[in-house]
Scaffold this motif. Structure first.
Motif, mmCIF file in Angstrom:
data_model
loop_
_atom_site.group_PDB
_atom_site.id
_atom_site.type_symbol
_atom_site.label_atom_id
_atom_site.label_comp_id
_atom_site.label_asym_id
_atom_site.label_seq_id
_atom_site.Cartn_x
_atom_site.Cartn_y
_atom_site.Cartn_z
ATOM 1 N N ILE A 20 45.608 42.894 44.095
ATOM 2 C CA ILE A 20 46.755 43.443 44.841
ATOM 3 C C ILE A 20 46.533 43.271 46.351
ATOM 4 O O ILE A 20 47.464 42.888 47.076
ATOM 5 N N CYS A 21 45.296 43.504 46.823
ATOM 6 C CA CYS A 21 44.966 43.292 48.249
ATOM 7 C C CYS A 21 45.208 41.835 48.630
ATOM 8 O O CYS A 21 45.837 41.540 49.661
ATOM 9 N N SER A 22 44.715 40.923 47.790
ATOM 10 C CA SER A 22 44.877 39.484 48.057
ATOM 11 C C SER A 22 46.342 39.087 48.049
ATOM 12 O O SER A 22 46.782 38.291 48.878
ATOM 13 N N LEU A 23 47.093 39.654 47.108
ATOM 14 C CA LEU A 23 48.514 39.345 46.977
ATOM 15 C C LEU A 23 49.286 39.772 48.226
ATOM 16 O O LEU A 23 50.103 39.008 48.758
ATOM 17 N N CYS A 24 49.004 40.984 48.717
ATOM 18 C CA CYS A 24 49.686 41.495 49.920
ATOM 19 C C CYS A 24 49.340 40.638 51.142
ATOM 20 O O CYS A 24 50.224 40.275 51.926
ATOM 21 N N CYS A 25 48.046 40.295 51.298
ATOM 22 C CA CYS A 25 47.605 39.442 52.421
ATOM 23 C C CYS A 25 48.262 38.064 52.330
ATOM 24 O O CYS A 25 48.767 37.531 53.320
ATOM 25 N N SER A 26 48.257 37.518 51.123
ATOM 26 C CA SER A 26 48.811 36.188 50.897
ATOM 27 C C SER A 26 50.310 36.158 51.207
ATOM 28 O O SER A 26 50.795 35.240 51.877
ATOM 29 N N ASN A 27 51.034 37.163 50.731
ATOM 30 C CA ASN A 27 52.480 37.245 51.002
ATOM 31 C C ASN A 27 52.759 37.365 52.493
ATOM 32 O O ASN A 27 53.680 36.743 53.024
ATOM 33 N N PHE A 28 51.944 38.184 53.185
ATOM 34 C CA PHE A 28 52.129 38.383 54.625
ATOM 35 C C PHE A 28 51.905 37.062 55.374
ATOM 36 O O PHE A 28 52.727 36.666 56.208
ATOM 37 N N VAL A 29 50.785 36.377 55.061
ATOM 38 C CA VAL A 29 50.462 35.104 55.730
ATOM 39 C C VAL A 29 51.568 34.089 55.475
ATOM 40 O O VAL A 29 52.031 33.409 56.396
ATOM 41 N N TYR A 30 52.022 33.998 54.205
ATOM 42 C CA TYR A 30 53.062 33.022 53.852
ATOM 43 C C TYR A 30 54.366 33.301 54.603
ATOM 44 O O TYR A 30 54.946 32.410 55.220
#
Length: 306
Positions: free
Chosen positions: A68-78
């Motif tokens: 979930i942490c990775s998903l939130c970071c990934s979505n933000f960066v994208y």
């Protein structure tokens, strides 16, 4: 972000996190089948029942928090990259699907390069404590995200945090394939007549496009998971790029030799289930949120969106 982008981002994150949480066990089944080459491919419920029986009721949710942490970071960066690149390139001009696709791929590449260490860590944490059929797999002992990052750097070098970058960069083409299939199906469905598609039609062709794109690129996802897991030793005598490409080819050929072509598609059933059900849930959430928003604002919902 301006308000529209901010709302899109918040909804996208909410939808992604909800869908990932609800269908997380499917992702667990998919990853186990990809990485543990000696685990027999059965139906997804049978795999999950096996995992629960051997490792406990919560085993299918192991590694949920780092994902979930990775998903939130990934979505933000994208999202940040996508809208920044769009603003820089278009400078007030009208956007086109082709430009959106190019910007999307560029944002995807930046996203891969920035967030791969997080995905490497969460792959390891998801598989930690698993009962593998392959006895050659060495167990790991990470206490959390930070400890995993530190241990990987100490034991395998900084480069190990970017394991699987090569297939990840190739997988950036996945949305491109999906977009192409979606547009082709849309044209066929309209039959040359310009009309708005119903919500059900949009969902159906979106799900088909996603399913086809996922199936076509699935062998790369399998290789990506194996490389992130870090149990495959990569040759180091060539340059990094050559080494990465050789590892991808070696893993694909090796998997085919040992398990046949179908070996590359182990876990695809769980992935497709997750993909289609996630799309359905996101679509449902979008429809409900959009309807509620229109209701609260006292605006009649446009008929074209129904």
């Amino acid at each position: 972000f301006h308000h529209g982008h901010g709302f899109s981002y918040r909804f996208f994150v909410f939808g992604s996190v909800t869908a990932m949480t609800v269908f997380f066990p499917l992702d667990t089944a998919r990853l186990r089948l990809q990485v543990d080459d000696k685990r027999k491919a059965k139906s997804t419920p049978a795999i999950l029942a096996e995992i629960i029986k051997e490792e406990g009721l919560l085993a299918p949710y192991r590694g949920w928090f780092p994902v979930i942490c990775s998903l939130c970071c990934s979505n933000f960066v994208y999202f940040y990259c996508f809208h920044s690149l769009k603003a820089m390139w278009l400078q007030g001009q009208k956007s086109t699907p082709g430009k959106d696709l190019i910007i999307g791929i560029a944002a995807g590449v930046v996203n891969v390069l920035v967030t791969t260490p997080l995905w490497v860590v969460n792959t390891r944490l998801k598989l930690q404590g698993a009962k593998f059929r392959n006895e050659d797999i060495e167990p790991t002992h990470y206490r959390g995200i930070v400890d995993a990052l530190v241990q990987i750097v100490q034991n395998e070098g900084v480069g190990a945090l970017w394991n699987g970058t090569c297939p990840s960069l190739l997988l950036v083409l996945n949305p491109g394939i999906q977009f192409m299939i979606y547009e082709t199906l849309k044209r066929h469905l309209r039959g040359g007549v310009h009309r708005e598609l119903s919500s059900l039609e949009v969902f159906a062709i979106g799900a088909i496009a996603k399913a086809v794109a996922t199936t076509v690129t699935y062998p790369l996802q399998t290789v990506q998971s194996i490389l992130r897991f870090g149990q495959h030793r990569q040759p180091t005598e060539q340059s990094k790029l050559q080494s990465s490409l050789r590892s991808v080819m070696y893993l694909i050929i090796n998997r085919v030799r040992r398990s046949g072509i179908l070996g590359l598609f182990k876990g695809l059933e769980a992935k497709l289930l997750q993909t289609v059900l996630t799309a359905a849930l996101m679509f449902l959430l979008y429809e409900k949120i959009a309807a509620a928003t229109f209701r609260v604002m006292g605006i009649k919902r446009p008929l074209t969106s129904r």
